[in-house]
Design a protein around this motif. Sequence first.
Motif, PDB file in Angstrom:
ATOM      1  N   ARG B  69      24.229  47.617  36.346  1.00 56.94           N
ATOM      2  CA  ARG B  69      23.799  48.091  37.657  1.00 56.94           C
ATOM      3  C   ARG B  69      22.450  47.408  37.896  1.00 56.94           C
ATOM      4  NH1 ARG B  69      24.817  51.564  41.742  1.00 56.94           N
ATOM      5  NH2 ARG B  69      23.264  53.122  42.313  1.00 56.94           N
ATOM      6  N   PRO B  70      22.497  46.188  38.406  1.00 60.08           N
ATOM      7  CA  PRO B  70      21.294  45.356  38.476  1.00 60.08           C
ATOM      8  C   PRO B  70      20.240  45.877  39.453  1.00 60.08           C
ATOM      9  CG  PRO B  70      23.115  44.293  39.619  1.00 60.08           C
ATOM     10  CD  PRO B  70      23.685  45.500  38.940  1.00 60.08           C
ATOM     11  N   ASP B  71      20.668  46.659  40.422  1.00 63.98           N
ATOM     12  CA  ASP B  71      19.707  47.210  41.382  1.00 63.98           C
ATOM     13  C   ASP B  71      20.203  48.595  41.774  1.00 63.98           C
ATOM     14  OD1 ASP B  71      21.154  44.762  43.529  1.00 63.98           O
ATOM     15  OD2 ASP B  71      21.774  46.841  43.328  1.00 63.98           O
ATOM     16  N   GLY B  72      19.639  49.154  42.831  1.00 65.51           N
ATOM     17  CA  GLY B  72      20.003  50.522  43.174  1.00 65.51           C
ATOM     18  C   GLY B  72      21.333  50.684  43.869  1.00 65.51           C
ATOM     19  N   SER B  73      22.008  49.537  44.166  1.00 65.39           N
ATOM     20  CA  SER B  73      23.230  49.689  44.936  1.00 65.39           C
ATOM     21  C   SER B  73      24.451  49.040  44.301  1.00 65.39           C
ATOM     22  CB  SER B  73      23.031  49.133  46.350  1.00 65.39           C
ATOM     23  OG  SER B  73      22.691  47.766  46.296  1.00 65.39           O
ATOM     24  N   ASN B  74      24.274  47.931  43.585  1.00 68.13           N
ATOM     25  CA  ASN B  74      25.433  47.227  43.051  1.00 68.13           C
ATOM     26  C   ASN B  74      25.827  47.688  41.658  1.00 68.13           C
ATOM     27  OD1 ASN B  74      26.095  44.906  45.022  1.00 68.13           O
ATOM     28  ND2 ASN B  74      23.874  44.818  44.840  1.00 68.13           N
ATOM     29  N   PHE B  75      27.113  47.568  41.376  1.00 66.70           N
ATOM     30  CA  PHE B  75      27.663  47.882  40.049  1.00 66.70           C
ATOM     31  C   PHE B  75      28.636  46.753  39.749  1.00 66.70           C
ATOM     32  CE2 PHE B  75      28.824  50.074  36.412  1.00 66.70           C
ATOM     33  CZ  PHE B  75      30.140  50.517  36.406  1.00 66.70           C
ATOM     34  N   THR B  76      28.387  46.008  38.667  1.00 69.36           N
ATOM     35  CA  THR B  76      29.186  44.811  38.426  1.00 69.36           C
ATOM     36  C   THR B  76      29.975  44.904  37.131  1.00 69.36           C
ATOM     37  OG1 THR B  76      27.375  43.683  37.290  1.00 69.36           O
ATOM     38  CG2 THR B  76      27.529  43.362  39.668  1.00 69.36           C
ATOM     39  N   LEU B  77      31.100  44.222  37.124  1.00 69.23           N
ATOM     40  CA  LEU B  77      31.931  44.049  35.925  1.00 69.23           C
ATOM     41  C   LEU B  77      31.988  42.561  35.636  1.00 69.23           C
ATOM     42  CD1 LEU B  77      33.994  45.173  33.785  1.00 69.23           C
ATOM     43  CD2 LEU B  77      35.767  44.694  35.478  1.00 69.23           C
ATOM     44  N   LYS B  78      31.575  42.181  34.432  1.00 64.58           N
ATOM     45  CA  LYS B  78      31.614  40.778  34.027  1.00 64.58           C
ATOM     46  C   LYS B  78      32.655  40.604  32.929  1.00 64.58           C
ATOM     47  CE  LYS B  78      27.715  38.507  33.161  1.00 64.58           C
ATOM     48  NZ  LYS B  78      26.524  38.005  32.400  1.00 64.58           N
ATOM     49  N   ILE B  79      33.460  39.565  33.114  1.00 65.41           N
ATOM     50  CA  ILE B  79      34.387  39.160  32.061  1.00 65.41           C
ATOM     51  C   ILE B  79      33.912  37.793  31.600  1.00 65.41           C
ATOM     52  CG2 ILE B  79      36.780  38.840  31.374  1.00 65.41           C
ATOM     53  CD1 ILE B  79      37.630  40.381  33.876  1.00 65.41           C
ATOM     54  N   ARG B  80      33.506  37.678  30.347  1.00 66.61           N
ATOM     55  CA  ARG B  80      32.815  36.477  29.880  1.00 66.61           C
ATOM     56  C   ARG B  80      33.732  35.262  29.791  1.00 66.61           C
ATOM     57  NH1 ARG B  80      30.445  40.437  26.878  1.00 66.61           N
ATOM     58  NH2 ARG B  80      28.240  40.768  27.337  1.00 66.61           N
ATOM     59  N   SER B  81      34.883  35.438  29.217  1.00 64.13           N
ATOM     60  CA  SER B  81      35.800  34.318  29.016  1.00 64.13           C
ATOM     61  C   SER B  81      37.199  34.826  29.357  1.00 64.13           C
ATOM     62  CB  SER B  81      35.729  33.827  27.565  1.00 64.13           C
ATOM     63  OG  SER B  81      36.656  32.790  27.346  1.00 64.13           O
ATOM     64  N   THR B  82      37.608  34.579  30.584  1.00 66.32           N
ATOM     65  CA  THR B  82      38.837  35.197  31.065  1.00 66.32           C
ATOM     66  C   THR B  82      40.071  34.656  30.353  1.00 66.32           C
ATOM     67  OG1 THR B  82      38.811  33.563  32.866  1.00 66.32           O
ATOM     68  CG2 THR B  82      37.976  35.787  33.347  1.00 66.32           C
ATOM     69  N   LYS B  83      41.035  35.567  30.197  1.00 65.62           N
ATOM     70  CA  LYS B  83      42.325  35.227  29.621  1.00 65.62           C
ATOM     71  C   LYS B  83      43.394  35.432  30.689  1.00 65.62           C
ATOM     72  CE  LYS B  83      41.860  38.298  26.240  1.00 65.62           C
ATOM     73  NZ  LYS B  83      40.456  38.744  26.247  1.00 65.62           N
ATOM     74  N   LEU B  84      44.552  34.827  30.458  1.00 66.39           N
ATOM     75  CA  LEU B  84      45.642  34.982  31.427  1.00 66.39           C
ATOM     76  C   LEU B  84      45.962  36.459  31.662  1.00 66.39           C
ATOM     77  CD1 LEU B  84      48.101  32.166  30.255  1.00 66.39           C
ATOM     78  CD2 LEU B  84      46.522  32.104  32.198  1.00 66.39           C
ATOM     79  N   GLU B  85      45.915  37.238  30.582  1.00 70.05           N
ATOM     80  CA  GLU B  85      46.281  38.653  30.687  1.00 70.05           C
ATOM     81  C   GLU B  85      45.229  39.508  31.385  1.00 70.05           C
ATOM     82  OE1 GLU B  85      46.265  36.775  27.919  1.00 70.05           O
ATOM     83  OE2 GLU B  85      45.444  37.875  26.203  1.00 70.05           O
ATOM     84  N   ASP B  86      44.112  38.911  31.761  1.00 72.87           N
ATOM     85  CA  ASP B  86      43.117  39.638  32.566  1.00 72.87           C
ATOM     86  C   ASP B  86      43.498  39.661  34.043  1.00 72.87           C
ATOM     87  OD1 ASP B  86      40.451  38.242  30.568  1.00 72.87           O
ATOM     88  OD2 ASP B  86      41.448  40.179  30.367  1.00 72.87           O
ATOM     89  N   SER B  87      44.524  38.925  34.405  1.00 72.18           N
ATOM     90  CA  SER B  87      44.972  38.943  35.800  1.00 72.18           C
ATOM     91  C   SER B  87      45.434  40.342  36.176  1.00 72.18           C
ATOM     92  CB  SER B  87      46.123  37.952  36.003  1.00 72.18           C
ATOM     93  OG  SER B  87      45.694  36.628  35.781  1.00 72.18           O
ATOM     94  N   ALA B  88      44.816  40.914  37.180  1.00 73.51           N
ATOM     95  CA  ALA B  88      45.104  42.298  37.570  1.00 73.51           C
ATOM     96  C   ALA B  88      44.303  42.626  38.817  1.00 73.51           C
ATOM     97  CB  ALA B  88      44.712  43.262  36.447  1.00 73.51           C
ATOM     98  N   MET B  89      44.572  43.815  39.367  1.00 75.45           N
ATOM     99  CA  MET B  89      43.685  44.388  40.375  1.00 75.45           C
ATOM    100  C   MET B  89      42.630  45.194  39.650  1.00 75.45           C
ATOM    101  SD  MET B  89      44.341  43.794  43.606  1.00 75.45           S
ATOM    102  CE  MET B  89      43.632  45.177  44.484  1.00 75.45           C
ATOM    103  N   TYR B  90      41.385  44.996  40.012  1.00 75.31           N
ATOM    104  CA  TYR B  90      40.288  45.741  39.407  1.00 75.31           C
ATOM    105  C   TYR B  90      39.703  46.669  40.468  1.00 75.31           C
ATOM    106  CZ  TYR B  90      40.597  42.811  35.309  1.00 75.31           C
ATOM    107  OH  TYR B  90      41.041  42.194  34.169  1.00 75.31           O
ATOM    108  N   PHE B  91      39.704  47.955  40.137  1.00 72.89           N
ATOM    109  CA  PHE B  91      39.193  48.958  41.066  1.00 72.89           C
ATOM    110  C   PHE B  91      37.894  49.545  40.544  1.00 72.89           C
ATOM    111  CE2 PHE B  91      42.711  49.104  43.909  1.00 72.89           C
ATOM    112  CZ  PHE B  91      43.855  48.943  43.148  1.00 72.89           C
ATOM    113  N   CYS B  92      36.937  49.643  41.437  1.00 72.10           N
ATOM    114  CA  CYS B  92      35.692  50.342  41.154  1.00 72.10           C
ATOM    115  C   CYS B  92      35.818  51.737  41.749  1.00 72.10           C
ATOM    116  CB  CYS B  92      34.548  49.572  41.802  1.00 72.10           C
ATOM    117  SG  CYS B  92      32.955  50.404  41.789  1.00 72.10           S
ATOM    118  N   ALA B  93      35.210  52.723  41.116  1.00 71.62           N
ATOM    119  CA  ALA B  93      35.228  54.083  41.661  1.00 71.62           C
ATOM    120  C   ALA B  93      33.878  54.742  41.388  1.00 71.62           C
ATOM    121  CB  ALA B  93      36.356  54.905  41.048  1.00 71.62           C
ATOM    122  N   SER B  94      33.581  55.748  42.186  1.00 69.48           N
ATOM    123  CA  SER B  94      32.346  56.502  41.954  1.00 69.48           C
ATOM    124  C   SER B  94      32.574  57.956  42.327  1.00 69.48           C
ATOM    125  CB  SER B  94      31.189  55.911  42.776  1.00 69.48           C
ATOM    126  OG  SER B  94      31.371  56.100  44.166  1.00 69.48           O
TER     127      SER B  94
END
Lengths: 112, 114
Positions: B69-94
């Motif tokens: 959470r680099p600042d007061g508003s953003n929330f990030t997901l980092k994938i360092r070295s993507t694999k084929l099986e990382d293909s998906a829909m990624y949902f954020c929730a709060s």
Amino acid sequence: DQQVKQNSPSLSVQEGRISILNCDYTNSMFDYFLWYKKYPAEGPTFLISISSIKDKNEDGRFTVFLNKSAKHLSLHIVPSQPGDSAVYFCAATSYTGNQFYFGTGTSLTVIP
Amino acid sequence: EPEVTQTPSHQVTQMGQEVILRCVPISNHLYFYWYRQILGQKVEFLVSFYNNEISEKSEIFDDQFSVERPDGSNFTLKIRSTKLEDSAMYFCASNRPIHYNEQFFGPGTRLTVL
């Protein structure tokens, strides 16, 4: 390890009739259950929830029933409308954690 | 009505590349989550985040994943070295700081790893 199961991948219902979506869970520590509705290309949207201290919760056309002894919950939609056509996910969580466990979803089609 | 937003809506990347998925949760929410849904499968929990630290994570959330959470508003997901099986829909929730409150989901980011 599928702790929340929705055994019916799809359901078709005539407009005006009742839709019943079912969900089973295995973890007896779960004490809060939710139903989400999801349209294509959108995130899940909260629909209705129930705490384990209740066995029924109603909100308009939507009613959720919980049978703790059977570890089973169901969502009733009455009357069903074409706009209800979507994928419905049930989810469960426990007081000790904030991880939500989702079922695989049931695709509901309401036929006009 | 406030909502969770996510960018980009679709990200295409090459295997082995790093990706950062961005989310702006609802402003008065304090619990943040990432989920993913591989096509045709269930929505799977990845990680929850509260008070600037991970509070819970699943087995899927290995060392290749990180959240910030680099600042007061953003929330990030980092994938360092993507694999084929990382293909998906990624949902954020709060959700608000009441445990039993429902989570509000963003529209998702479709990640395609080639």
